[in-house]
Design an enzyme around this catalytic site. Structure first.
Site, PDB file in Angstrom:
ATOM      1  N   ALA A   8       0.812  -1.222   0.000  1.00 39.38           N
ATOM      2  CA  ALA A   8       0.000   0.000   0.000  1.00 39.38           C
ATOM      3  C   ALA A   8       0.842   1.268   0.000  1.00 39.38           C
ATOM      4  O   ALA A   8       0.296   2.368   0.030  1.00 39.38           O
ATOM      5  CB  ALA A   8      -0.925  -0.003   1.222  1.00 39.38           C
ATOM      6  N   SER A  62      -3.729  -0.349  -6.406  1.00 36.60           N
ATOM      7  CA  SER A  62      -3.559   0.605  -7.495  1.00 36.60           C
ATOM      8  C   SER A  62      -4.742   1.574  -7.507  1.00 36.60           C
ATOM      9  O   SER A  62      -5.488   1.674  -6.537  1.00 36.60           O
ATOM     10  CB  SER A  62      -3.400  -0.134  -8.827  1.00 36.60           C
ATOM     11  OG  SER A  62      -2.988   0.760  -9.846  1.00 36.60           O
ATOM     12  N   LYS A 115      -6.736   5.905 -11.664  1.00 40.15           N
ATOM     13  CA  LYS A 115      -5.914   6.828 -12.466  1.00 40.15           C
ATOM     14  C   LYS A 115      -4.845   6.102 -13.290  1.00 40.15           C
ATOM     15  O   LYS A 115      -4.197   6.706 -14.147  1.00 40.15           O
ATOM     16  CB  LYS A 115      -5.282   7.881 -11.556  1.00 40.15           C
ATOM     17  CG  LYS A 115      -6.302   8.811 -10.921  1.00 40.15           C
ATOM     18  CD  LYS A 115      -5.659   9.743  -9.892  1.00 40.15           C
ATOM     19  CE  LYS A 115      -6.697  10.647  -9.258  1.00 40.15           C
ATOM     20  NZ  LYS A 115      -7.612   9.941  -8.352  1.00 40.15           N
ATOM     21  N   TYR A 150       1.296  10.550 -11.417  1.00 30.08           N
ATOM     22  CA  TYR A 150       0.836   9.581 -10.417  1.00 30.08           C
ATOM     23  C   TYR A 150       0.206   8.376 -11.103  1.00 30.08           C
ATOM     24  O   TYR A 150       0.561   7.229 -10.829  1.00 30.08           O
ATOM     25  CB  TYR A 150      -0.152  10.240  -9.442  1.00 30.08           C
ATOM     26  CG  TYR A 150      -0.860   9.230  -8.562  1.00 30.08           C
ATOM     27  CD1 TYR A 150      -0.127   8.400  -7.708  1.00 30.08           C
ATOM     28  CD2 TYR A 150      -2.243   9.091  -8.597  1.00 30.08           C
ATOM     29  CE1 TYR A 150      -0.765   7.461  -6.911  1.00 30.08           C
ATOM     30  CE2 TYR A 150      -2.884   8.157  -7.803  1.00 30.08           C
ATOM     31  CZ  TYR A 150      -2.148   7.348  -6.970  1.00 30.08           C
ATOM     32  OH  TYR A 150      -2.762   6.413  -6.193  1.00 30.08           O
ATOM     33  N   ASN A 171     -11.501   6.584  -5.244  1.00 33.30           N
ATOM     34  CA  ASN A 171     -11.251   7.400  -4.059  1.00 33.30           C
ATOM     35  C   ASN A 171     -11.962   6.818  -2.839  1.00 33.30           C
ATOM     36  O   ASN A 171     -13.168   6.539  -2.898  1.00 33.30           O
ATOM     37  CB  ASN A 171     -11.759   8.832  -4.307  1.00 33.30           C
ATOM     38  CG  ASN A 171     -11.018   9.498  -5.449  1.00 33.30           C
ATOM     39  OD1 ASN A 171     -10.046  10.198  -5.242  1.00 33.30           O
ATOM     40  ND2 ASN A 171     -11.470   9.262  -6.674  1.00 33.30           N
ATOM     41  N   VAL A 172     -11.223   6.644  -1.767  1.00 34.49           N
ATOM     42  CA  VAL A 172     -11.810   6.137  -0.525  1.00 34.49           C
ATOM     43  C   VAL A 172     -12.458   7.309   0.210  1.00 34.49           C
ATOM     44  O   VAL A 172     -11.791   8.299   0.522  1.00 34.49           O
ATOM     45  CB  VAL A 172     -10.756   5.438   0.358  1.00 34.49           C
ATOM     46  CG1 VAL A 172     -11.375   4.985   1.673  1.00 34.49           C
ATOM     47  CG2 VAL A 172     -10.135   4.265  -0.376  1.00 34.49           C
ATOM     48  N   VAL A 180     -11.980  14.901  -0.610  1.00 35.60           N
ATOM     49  CA  VAL A 180     -12.672  16.196  -0.660  1.00 35.60           C
ATOM     50  C   VAL A 180     -13.859  16.274   0.298  1.00 35.60           C
ATOM     51  O   VAL A 180     -14.247  17.370   0.712  1.00 35.60           O
ATOM     52  CB  VAL A 180     -13.161  16.519  -2.091  1.00 35.60           C
ATOM     53  CG1 VAL A 180     -11.999  16.728  -3.033  1.00 35.60           C
ATOM     54  CG2 VAL A 180     -14.123  15.472  -2.607  1.00 35.60           C
ATOM     55  N   THR A 218     -12.747  22.339  -9.199  1.00 34.82           N
ATOM     56  CA  THR A 218     -11.750  22.565 -10.253  1.00 34.82           C
ATOM     57  C   THR A 218     -12.394  22.780 -11.622  1.00 34.82           C
ATOM     58  O   THR A 218     -11.966  23.628 -12.386  1.00 34.82           O
ATOM     59  CB  THR A 218     -10.753  21.387 -10.334  1.00 34.82           C
ATOM     60  OG1 THR A 218     -11.482  20.176 -10.477  1.00 34.82           O
ATOM     61  CG2 THR A 218      -9.887  21.323  -9.089  1.00 34.82           C
TER      62      THR A 218
END
Length: 200
Positions: free
Chosen positions: A27, A70, A73, A81, A113-114, A121, A139
């Protein structure tokens, strides 16, 4: 339980830590997109060279199963990244050839996203929505994200570690949402400020 400190970049320390270990969940990563863009050498040293160290140390120590975490992305990456994690995935798939006839097997889990993890966010939006006259940064209006809860992510990884044979890339079904819609769900009265895309 034994707890060690160390650096995934340090092969000798990693190899020592993996003695008599049967299973590894890899991780370690630098996962902040703008930070990776600004510090490309550091991103490569951790996400790519560190993964190579995991592969070599696991084979040397005859670890049974290794799974790496992983990211979405890594699919068609547009930033460093994502590219570094795609490279890490390639190293893991190929590691099954390197391990030869040994029982050391490598696979991958790839998720989004966790929710409420560090850097997420959602905690930021919740905090800002409670402040008077604050505008929530967005954004771009077309931005969307895949989300998964921490509990879902942990269960998914453990299940994949159990089921894996070698070389699979496991991807869970995840819900996606436009970030603008997420802001309105958190607080329908929130004012939004478009801040432009970040580096990467």
């Amino acid at each position: 339980l034994r707890f060690f400190i160390g650096d995934v970049r340090d092969f000798s320390r990693l190899s020592l830590a993996l003695k008599n270990v049967d299973y590894v969940i890899h991780a370690a990563a630098l996962k902040h997109v703008p930070a990776a863009e600004y510090n490309p050498f550091e991103c490569i040293k951790t996400n790519i060279n560190g993964t190579e160290n995991i592969v070599r140390a696991s084979i040397e120590n005859k670890v049974k199963k290794i799974i790496t975490l992983s990211t979405d992305k890594a699919c068609n990456p547009i930033n460093l990244y994502g590219a570094s994690k795609l490279c890490a995935e390639k190293l893991f798939v190929n590691a099954n050839q390197l391990s030869g006839k040994s029982d050391t097997k490598f696979s991958i889990v790839r998720y989004g996203n966790v929710i409420a993890s560090r850097g997420s966010v959602i905690p930021l939006f919740l905090k800002l929505s409670k402040q008077k006259n604050s505008k929530i940064p967005l954004t771009h209006k077309s931005m969307s994200r895949f989300f998964i809860t921490l509990e879902q992510a942990v269960k998914f990884v453990i299940n994949c570690l159990d089921k894996m044979k070698e070389g699979e890339i496991f991807v869970p079904k995840m819900n996606s949402i436009y970030i603008e819609k997420l802001i309105k769900i958190i607080n329908p009265k929130s004012k939004i400020k478009i801040i432009g895309k970040k580096p990467g």
